[in-house]
Write a protein that holds these residues in place. Sequence first.
Motif, PDB file in Angstrom:
ATOM      1  N   UNK A  42      -5.789 -32.804  -0.582  1.00 53.25           N
ATOM      2  CA  UNK A  42      -5.262 -31.660  -1.345  1.00 53.25           C
ATOM      3  C   UNK A  42      -5.849 -30.350  -0.832  1.00 53.25           C
ATOM      4  N   UNK A  43      -5.144 -29.261  -1.078  1.00 54.87           N
ATOM      5  CA  UNK A  43      -5.624 -27.949  -0.633  1.00 54.87           C
ATOM      6  C   UNK A  43      -6.872 -27.524  -1.402  1.00 54.87           C
ATOM      7  N   UNK A  44      -6.842 -27.655  -2.734  1.00 47.74           N
ATOM      8  CA  UNK A  44      -7.996 -27.293  -3.558  1.00 47.74           C
ATOM      9  C   UNK A  44      -8.105 -28.275  -4.725  1.00 47.74           C
TER      10      UNK A  44
ATOM     11  N   UNK B 251      -4.689 -28.377  -6.708  1.00 46.56           N
ATOM     12  CA  UNK B 251      -3.745 -27.346  -6.278  1.00 46.56           C
ATOM     13  C   UNK B 251      -3.216 -27.681  -4.887  1.00 46.56           C
ATOM     14  N   UNK B 252      -1.916 -27.625  -4.737  1.00 46.97           N
ATOM     15  CA  UNK B 252      -1.258 -27.834  -3.443  1.00 46.97           C
ATOM     16  C   UNK B 252      -0.407 -26.603  -3.166  1.00 46.97           C
ATOM     17  N   UNK B 253      -0.515 -26.051  -1.959  1.00 48.61           N
ATOM     18  CA  UNK B 253       0.236 -24.855  -1.572  1.00 48.61           C
ATOM     19  C   UNK B 253       1.290 -25.189  -0.542  1.00 48.61           C
ATOM     20  N   UNK B 254       2.441 -24.525  -0.679  1.00 52.20           N
ATOM     21  CA  UNK B 254       3.527 -24.654   0.292  1.00 52.20           C
ATOM     22  C   UNK B 254       4.006 -23.252   0.665  1.00 52.20           C
ATOM     23  N   UNK B 255       4.418 -23.094   1.904  1.00 53.17           N
ATOM     24  CA  UNK B 255       4.942 -21.817   2.395  1.00 53.17           C
ATOM     25  C   UNK B 255       6.391 -22.022   2.796  1.00 53.17           C
TER      26      UNK B 255
END
Length: 102
Positions: A23-25, A41-45
């Motif tokens: 995971x990102x965070x 927390x998972x981030x996508x762009x």
Amino acid sequence: MLGILNNVSHYYIAESENVLERPDVVLIPEVKYGGDQAMILEYKIGQQAEELPGLAAKGLAQIVDRKYSTQVKMHSHVKSILQVSLAFCGKEMAAQYERVDL
């Protein structure tokens, strides 16, 4: 994002991974403050704002499919996990979340 999360560092242990399959965070509540809800927390762009809701859903599915909650479950004081996926495109953002009780 970890700079922003620094404000909660007294109450949570922040773990960040820059490797695949992690995971990102992850925010683990500090035992001494009595917290029992962790966050993943998972981030996508995205390239276009229209695709953000789909990317947010994909990020939430990724948290579940790749079992990111495994490392959180090792902390016995954690009773629930807030799984959050955030998708960004410029100033636009979409989010999806799910609370999981342990």
